[in-house]
Design a protein around this motif. Structure first.
Motif, PDB file in Angstrom:
ATOM      1  N   GLN A   1      -2.402  32.488  24.434  1.00 42.08           N
ATOM      2  CA  GLN A   1      -2.999  31.600  25.432  1.00 42.08           C
ATOM      3  C   GLN A   1      -1.992  30.559  25.930  1.00 42.08           C
ATOM      4  O   GLN A   1      -2.358  29.623  26.647  1.00 42.08           O
ATOM      5  CB  GLN A   1      -4.224  30.908  24.835  1.00 42.08           C
ATOM      6  N   LEU A   2      -0.727  30.735  25.518  1.00 39.85           N
ATOM      7  CA  LEU A   2       0.371  29.837  25.908  1.00 39.85           C
ATOM      8  C   LEU A   2       0.119  28.400  25.471  1.00 39.85           C
ATOM      9  O   LEU A   2       0.446  27.445  26.184  1.00 39.85           O
ATOM     10  CB  LEU A   2       0.614  29.907  27.424  1.00 39.85           C
ATOM     11  N   ILE A   3      -0.466  28.256  24.292  1.00 39.13           N
ATOM     12  CA  ILE A   3      -0.706  26.925  23.716  1.00 39.13           C
ATOM     13  C   ILE A   3       0.360  26.678  22.657  1.00 39.13           C
ATOM     14  O   ILE A   3       0.393  27.354  21.626  1.00 39.13           O
ATOM     15  CB  ILE A   3      -2.114  26.831  23.102  1.00 39.13           C
ATOM     16  N   SER A   4       1.227  25.719  22.905  1.00 41.96           N
ATOM     17  CA  SER A   4       2.346  25.435  22.000  1.00 41.96           C
ATOM     18  C   SER A   4       1.859  24.637  20.795  1.00 41.96           C
ATOM     19  O   SER A   4       0.761  24.068  20.814  1.00 41.96           O
ATOM     20  CB  SER A   4       3.415  24.631  22.741  1.00 41.96           C
ATOM     21  N   PRO A   5       2.689  24.529  19.739  1.00 46.57           N
ATOM     22  CA  PRO A   5       2.287  23.701  18.587  1.00 46.57           C
ATOM     23  C   PRO A   5       2.069  22.247  18.961  1.00 46.57           C
ATOM     24  O   PRO A   5       1.168  21.586  18.429  1.00 46.57           O
ATOM     25  CB  PRO A   5       3.450  23.864  17.604  1.00 46.57           C
ATOM     26  N   ASP A   6       2.866  21.729  19.902  1.00 49.19           N
ATOM     27  CA  ASP A   6       2.693  20.338  20.344  1.00 49.19           C
ATOM     28  C   ASP A   6       1.377  20.160  21.091  1.00 49.19           C
ATOM     29  O   ASP A   6       0.682  19.153  20.913  1.00 49.19           O
ATOM     30  CB  ASP A   6       3.863  19.910  21.228  1.00 49.19           C
ATOM     31  N   ASP A   7       1.030  21.154  21.921  1.00 49.13           N
ATOM     32  CA  ASP A   7      -0.250  21.103  22.650  1.00 49.13           C
ATOM     33  C   ASP A   7      -1.410  21.100  21.666  1.00 49.13           C
ATOM     34  O   ASP A   7      -2.363  20.319  21.806  1.00 49.13           O
ATOM     35  CB  ASP A   7      -0.385  22.318  23.582  1.00 49.13           C
ATOM     36  N   LEU A   8      -1.314  21.977  20.672  1.00 50.87           N
ATOM     37  CA  LEU A   8      -2.391  22.086  19.695  1.00 50.87           C
ATOM     38  C   LEU A   8      -2.483  20.831  18.836  1.00 50.87           C
ATOM     39  O   LEU A   8      -3.579  20.339  18.545  1.00 50.87           O
ATOM     40  CB  LEU A   8      -2.165  23.320  18.814  1.00 50.87           C
TER      41      LEU A   8
ATOM     42  N   GLN B   1      -7.684  45.953  31.120  1.00 52.88           N
ATOM     43  CA  GLN B   1      -8.644  45.286  30.233  1.00 52.88           C
ATOM     44  C   GLN B   1      -8.017  44.873  28.912  1.00 52.88           C
ATOM     45  O   GLN B   1      -8.565  44.029  28.195  1.00 52.88           O
ATOM     46  CB  GLN B   1      -9.863  46.186  29.972  1.00 52.88           C
ATOM     47  N   ASP B   2      -6.859  45.452  28.569  1.00 48.40           N
ATOM     48  CA  ASP B   2      -6.198  45.124  27.301  1.00 48.40           C
ATOM     49  C   ASP B   2      -5.209  43.972  27.423  1.00 48.40           C
ATOM     50  O   ASP B   2      -4.619  43.556  26.426  1.00 48.40           O
ATOM     51  CB  ASP B   2      -5.458  46.353  26.752  1.00 48.40           C
ATOM     52  N   ASN B   3      -5.008  43.467  28.639  1.00 50.75           N
ATOM     53  CA  ASN B   3      -4.056  42.371  28.840  1.00 50.75           C
ATOM     54  C   ASN B   3      -4.617  41.053  28.326  1.00 50.75           C
ATOM     55  O   ASN B   3      -5.823  40.794  28.427  1.00 50.75           O
ATOM     56  CB  ASN B   3      -3.734  42.210  30.325  1.00 50.75           C
ATOM     57  N   ASN B   4      -3.740  40.200  27.796  1.00 47.13           N
ATOM     58  CA  ASN B   4      -4.179  38.869  27.404  1.00 47.13           C
ATOM     59  C   ASN B   4      -3.757  37.850  28.465  1.00 47.13           C
ATOM     60  O   ASN B   4      -3.087  38.179  29.448  1.00 47.13           O
ATOM     61  CB  ASN B   4      -3.661  38.488  26.013  1.00 47.13           C
ATOM     62  N   PHE B   5      -4.149  36.619  28.260  1.00 50.11           N
ATOM     63  CA  PHE B   5      -3.905  35.559  29.240  1.00 50.11           C
ATOM     64  C   PHE B   5      -2.418  35.400  29.553  1.00 50.11           C
ATOM     65  O   PHE B   5      -2.009  35.336  30.713  1.00 50.11           O
ATOM     66  CB  PHE B   5      -4.470  34.237  28.713  1.00 50.11           C
ATOM     67  N   ALA B   6      -1.580  35.358  28.515  1.00 52.58           N
ATOM     68  CA  ALA B   6      -0.146  35.140  28.708  1.00 52.58           C
ATOM     69  C   ALA B   6       0.491  36.284  29.479  1.00 52.58           C
ATOM     70  O   ALA B   6       1.385  36.073  30.311  1.00 52.58           O
ATOM     71  CB  ALA B   6       0.544  34.960  27.354  1.00 52.58           C
ATOM     72  N   GLN B   7       0.051  37.514  29.227  1.00 51.49           N
ATOM     73  CA  GLN B   7       0.604  38.664  29.935  1.00 51.49           C
ATOM     74  C   GLN B   7       0.238  38.632  31.413  1.00 51.49           C
ATOM     75  O   GLN B   7       1.079  38.917  32.280  1.00 51.49           O
ATOM     76  CB  GLN B   7       0.105  39.951  29.279  1.00 51.49           C
ATOM     77  N   PHE B   8      -1.013  38.265  31.708  1.00 54.23           N
ATOM     78  CA  PHE B   8      -1.424  38.209  33.110  1.00 54.23           C
ATOM     79  C   PHE B   8      -0.689  37.088  33.856  1.00 54.23           C
ATOM     80  O   PHE B   8      -0.432  37.194  35.053  1.00 54.23           O
ATOM     81  CB  PHE B   8      -2.931  38.030  33.208  1.00 54.23           C
ATOM     82  N   GLN B   9      -0.326  36.019  33.136  1.00 49.85           N
ATOM     83  CA  GLN B   9       0.443  34.952  33.765  1.00 49.85           C
ATOM     84  C   GLN B   9       1.800  35.456  34.238  1.00 49.85           C
ATOM     85  O   GLN B   9       2.330  35.007  35.256  1.00 49.85           O
ATOM     86  CB  GLN B   9       0.641  33.788  32.777  1.00 49.85           C
ATOM     87  N   ILE B  10       2.377  36.390  33.495  1.00 47.70           N
ATOM     88  CA  ILE B  10       3.651  36.984  33.904  1.00 47.70           C
ATOM     89  C   ILE B  10       3.504  37.651  35.253  1.00 47.70           C
ATOM     90  O   ILE B  10       4.326  37.476  36.162  1.00 47.70           O
ATOM     91  CB  ILE B  10       4.132  38.010  32.850  1.00 47.70           C
ATOM     92  N   VAL B  11       2.447  38.437  35.400  1.00 44.51           N
ATOM     93  CA  VAL B  11       2.197  39.139  36.661  1.00 44.51           C
ATOM     94  C   VAL B  11       2.048  38.141  37.811  1.00 44.51           C
ATOM     95  O   VAL B  11       2.623  38.311  38.896  1.00 44.51           O
ATOM     96  CB  VAL B  11       0.948  40.023  36.549  1.00 44.51           C
TER      97      VAL B  11
END
Length: 325
Positions: free
Chosen positions: A82-89, A171-181
């Motif tokens: 979900q592109l959430i870094s340790p600092d974000d979390l 349907q198998d793509n996750n959030f981070a992968q779709f952001q690449i597109v």
């Protein structure tokens, strides 16, 4: 016959990201000299260093160190996807505990404390990988997203090169992968091929809303519904439609068979694993008695998990049924 396809690139997300990151290692500083490390290496590192994480009373260790670290690594992967870094979390947890963000109930209170412990592992995990110059597979996706988000030259180069993008098994793509597109596509020339009914990889970050996300991201989309099933007889597709219709969050879709076959679907409920083996064994025996030309090789057994297939094969072998697994 006159179309030149020699310049088309076909790749997985991870292979594509690795290639681009290596081509731009001078600007990213990511040499990846240690390569891509397997999950088992990180699990071993976590267990060996479990006393260094400083877990509080919300993590109970009773000869379950491996399970704890495995859950932590899985949790880290979810936030990576979900592109959430340790600092974000960490900031989210601090805001929750400080009251800046409201905690709804006791269950969420426990969850936030679990996240606090996860952050400790997350930060050390990132530091460990950087120290030995390695990545895991999630890092390839994350670092690529960082690269094209901050380096306009690289982003524009990719946009100019890839004028049309096709995503298979969307349907198998996750959030981070779709952001690449989204980041490397220009003018909305993106084709996504997928089936929301086959969205079974949520444990790897796939999310049900990805098709709606696509429609919002590319509002001029054109949707083509493929509703004819060429594999199964009508009784199978009708049963599938009936079962899937019970999903309240599912978009309306009716699958139609093109086959002329009235074969019925038999659904059998067994009380135990043992009775299930009895049923399978008896069904094979009945079919062979009714059809003398049938051989054992004419039967196939499908299971949801590999371990279930192993158990069934072992028990049938013990009963004298020749089975290849």
């Amino acid at each position: 016959n006159n179309i030149d396809v020699s310049e088309i690139e076909i790749s997985t997300y991870h292979a594509f990201c690795r290639k681009i990151l290596l081509e731009n290692s001078a600007s990213t500083g990511l040499a990846m000299k240690g390569g891509i490390m397997d999950r088992s290496v990180f699990l071993a590192w976590g267990v060996q260093n479990i006393d260094e994480f400083g877990f509080d009373e919300n993590v109970v260790m009773v000869n379950n160190e491996f399970e704890i670290i495995e859950n932590m690594i899985d949790g880290i992967s979810v936030f990576n996807q979900q592109l959430i870094s340790p600092d974000d979390l960490e900031k989210y947890v601090e805001d929750k505990l400080a009251g800046t963000l409201q905690i709804a109930d006791e269950a969420e209170q426990d969850y936030v404390h679990q996240l606090k412990n996860l952050v400790r592992v997350y930060k050390k995990y990132v530091a460990f990988k950087k120290e030995i110059d390695v990545m895991d597979y999630d890092d390839l996706i994350i670092q690529f997203n960082n690269l094209v988000s901050t380096n306009s030259k690289v982003r524009e180069s990719l946009q100019n090169k890839f004028k049309h993008i096709l995503i298979d098994e969307f349907q198998d793509n996750n959030f981070a992968q779709f952001q690449i597109v989204k980041k490397i596509s220009r003018d909305g020339n993106v084709t996504a091929v997928g089936d929301a009914d086959q969205n079974i990889y949520t444990f790897q970050g796939a999310y049900r809303g990805i098709f709606e996300d696509f429609k919002v991201s590319y509002p001029d989309f054109h949707e083509i519904a493929l509703e004819t099933n060429y594999r199964n007889p009508p009784n199978v597709t009708n049963l599938a439609n009936e079962l899937l219709s019970q999903d309240a969050g599912r978009a309306g879709k009716v699958i139609v068979s093109d086959k002329d076959d009235d074969t019925l679907v038999n659904v059998t409920s067994c009380a135990s694993e043992s009775s299930q083996i009895d049923y399978i064994n008896q069904e094979i025996e009945n079919q062979m008695n009714q059809n003398p030309s049938y051989k054992f090789k004419d039967f196939a057994i499908f299971t949801r998990k590999q371990e279930q297939g192993m158990q069934i094969s072992q028990r049938l072998l013990a009963r004298g049924v020749p089975i290849k697994y």
